[in-house]
Scaffold this active site. Sequence first.
Site, PDB file in Angstrom:
ATOM      1  N   SER A  11      71.436 -28.128 -54.974  1.00 10.51           N
ATOM      2  CA  SER A  11      71.325 -28.918 -53.755  1.00 10.51           C
ATOM      3  C   SER A  11      72.659 -29.362 -53.168  1.00 10.51           C
ATOM      4  O   SER A  11      72.718 -29.725 -52.001  1.00 10.51           O
ATOM      5  CB  SER A  11      70.444 -30.133 -54.014  1.00 10.51           C
ATOM      6  OG  SER A  11      70.956 -30.888 -55.087  1.00 10.51           O
ATOM      7  N   LYS A  14      60.585 -30.746 -48.895  1.00 11.31           N
ATOM      8  CA  LYS A  14      61.728 -30.097 -48.247  1.00 11.31           C
ATOM      9  C   LYS A  14      61.260 -29.139 -47.157  1.00 11.31           C
ATOM     10  O   LYS A  14      60.812 -29.603 -46.117  1.00 11.31           O
ATOM     11  CB  LYS A  14      62.625 -29.507 -49.304  1.00 11.31           C
ATOM     12  CG  LYS A  14      63.398 -30.683 -49.921  1.00 11.31           C
ATOM     13  CD  LYS A  14      63.938 -30.567 -51.256  1.00 11.31           C
ATOM     14  CE  LYS A  14      64.403 -31.964 -51.667  1.00 11.31           C
ATOM     15  NZ  LYS A  14      64.692 -32.094 -53.073  1.00 11.31           N
ATOM     16  N   HIS A  26      64.723 -26.390 -53.268  1.00 11.26           N
ATOM     17  CA  HIS A  26      65.476 -25.926 -52.095  1.00 11.26           C
ATOM     18  C   HIS A  26      65.357 -24.420 -51.857  1.00 11.26           C
ATOM     19  O   HIS A  26      65.998 -23.882 -50.966  1.00 11.26           O
ATOM     20  CB  HIS A  26      66.960 -26.298 -52.230  1.00 11.26           C
ATOM     21  CG  HIS A  26      67.215 -27.760 -52.120  1.00 11.26           C
ATOM     22  ND1 HIS A  26      67.364 -28.414 -50.922  1.00 11.26           N
ATOM     23  CD2 HIS A  26      67.334 -28.715 -53.074  1.00 11.26           C
ATOM     24  CE1 HIS A  26      67.579 -29.699 -51.130  1.00 11.26           C
ATOM     25  NE2 HIS A  26      67.561 -29.911 -52.432  1.00 11.26           N
TER      26      HIS A  26
HETATM   27  C1  LIG Z   1      64.463 -33.134 -54.019  1.00 17.71           C
HETATM   28  C2  LIG Z   1      64.418 -32.539 -55.355  1.00 17.71           C
HETATM   29  C3  LIG Z   1      63.493 -32.980 -56.293  1.00 17.71           C
HETATM   30  C4  LIG Z   1      62.601 -34.179 -56.058  1.00 17.71           C
HETATM   31  O1  LIG Z   1      61.588 -33.894 -55.149  1.00 17.71           O
HETATM   32  P1  LIG Z   1      60.864 -35.099 -54.388  1.00 17.71           P
HETATM   33  O2  LIG Z   1      59.610 -34.491 -53.890  1.00 17.71           O
HETATM   34  O3  LIG Z   1      61.781 -35.548 -53.311  1.00 17.71           O
HETATM   35  O4  LIG Z   1      60.603 -36.187 -55.391  1.00 17.71           O
HETATM   36  C5  LIG Z   1      63.432 -32.329 -57.510  1.00 17.71           C
HETATM   37  N1  LIG Z   1      64.272 -31.297 -57.781  1.00 17.71           N
HETATM   38  C6  LIG Z   1      65.182 -30.861 -56.907  1.00 17.71           C
HETATM   39  C7  LIG Z   1      66.074 -29.713 -57.260  1.00 17.71           C
HETATM   40  C8  LIG Z   1      65.296 -31.477 -55.663  1.00 17.71           C
HETATM   41  O5  LIG Z   1      66.216 -31.050 -54.805  1.00 17.71           O
END
Ligand SMILES: *Cc1c(COP(=O)(O)O)cnc(C)c1O
Length: 394
Positions: A184, A242, A212
């Site tokens: 990320s 996302k 992502h």
């Molecule tokens: C954003 C993210 C999460 C958490 O997801 P949420 O639905 O926002 O709780 C978990 N793992 C990765 C790699 C992320 O980028």
Amino acid sequence: MARGWVRDYYAAKLKELVERGEIWEIRRLMGPTGPRAVVEGREFIMLSTNNYLNLANDPRLKRAAIEAIEKYGWGPGAVWAIAGYPELMAELERKVAEFKRTEAALVFPTGYATNVGSIPAIVDQGDIIVSDELNHGSIIDGIRLSRAEKIIYKHCDLADLEDKLRQVHKKYNKILIITDGVFSMDGDIAPLDGITKLADEFNAMVYVDDAHGEGVLGEGRGSPAHYGVEDKVDFHMGTFSKALGSTGGMIGSDRDIIEYIRNRARSWLLSTGFPPAVVAANIKALEIVMTEKERIRKLWENREYFKKGLDELGFNTGKSQTPIIPAIIGDTKKTRELAKMLYDMGIFVVPIVYPMVARGTERIRNEVSAGHTKEDLDRALSAYEKAGRSLGII
Ligand SMILES: *Cc1c(COP(=O)(O)O)cnc(C)c1O
């Protein structure tokens, strides 16, 4: 009111954070988030959301949610295990399984809850987790909550992973390799082809957190599809928060594995799920991601355009291979100054500094979406040029 000494203690702790510059300045959004957003009364070009496919404000998601509110009301009542699933959930789980190309799937309140619940359910005492050093914090927390041991391998380094696997091979009951599909902060992609091959060789299980990668890589199917190794990933974790423009987490695998996780994951059993309206919106989001390939094409066109623009200006975009495009500055003060100048020019970005990234790699992380126009991206690039020159970065 808290006791006097308690208040004083945390006031001092907070002051330390302020002095170290580790305080978030949280902006007020005054409407929906999108490629442009109204923040504190001004319109901005938004480069700081994971809303890759511009679905967060999609009228079809909104309509699905509104219809579900009318039919099922708002609140879920209690945890799903006790209060029951909204009837739509069976369809959502089926859709997730179709999306992840797995036999079955389980939906969690959030992506964070998915990792902190599933990882401890999958591994136990006597097992070992082999984890990429740049994995997301929710994976790290999931590992901490598990009773397994862990060993860290160098970021995306197959030789080091092999080395670590050799060290632990046959010394534990089970080995679980965990990696983000797309990282990320840098926007690089885990080498899942090599990772799954090593897993075969060392009899390890593979868990991919594709937060992502979904909706972005592999025609929207994610990073395992990008490499054509979907069948070699045992646990397909993801999030609705996302590219899918919503909220909630997911994990796909074989039917018995999913039923086992459902009955062991504490964050599923002990935390109330999202409202029925979210179930309905998530179904719609998956349908869109699986059918509207044009959005994904547009996302990549914008990504290429913006990355090329930043590169040509002389910014360091690091190892970016995806719509996450950092401008790595390598200095906390300069990064903050750059972020402030961009913000003042109507570009919504935030500085990403230690401890979110290693010292010396402080950056601004840009995230491009399918909804940005060329004009939006040009405006952002021209702001980067102006601010970068005036700070002597480029
Ligand atoms: C954003 C993210 C999460 C958490 O997801 P949420 O639905 O926002 O709780 C978990 N793992 C990765 C790699 C992320 O980028």
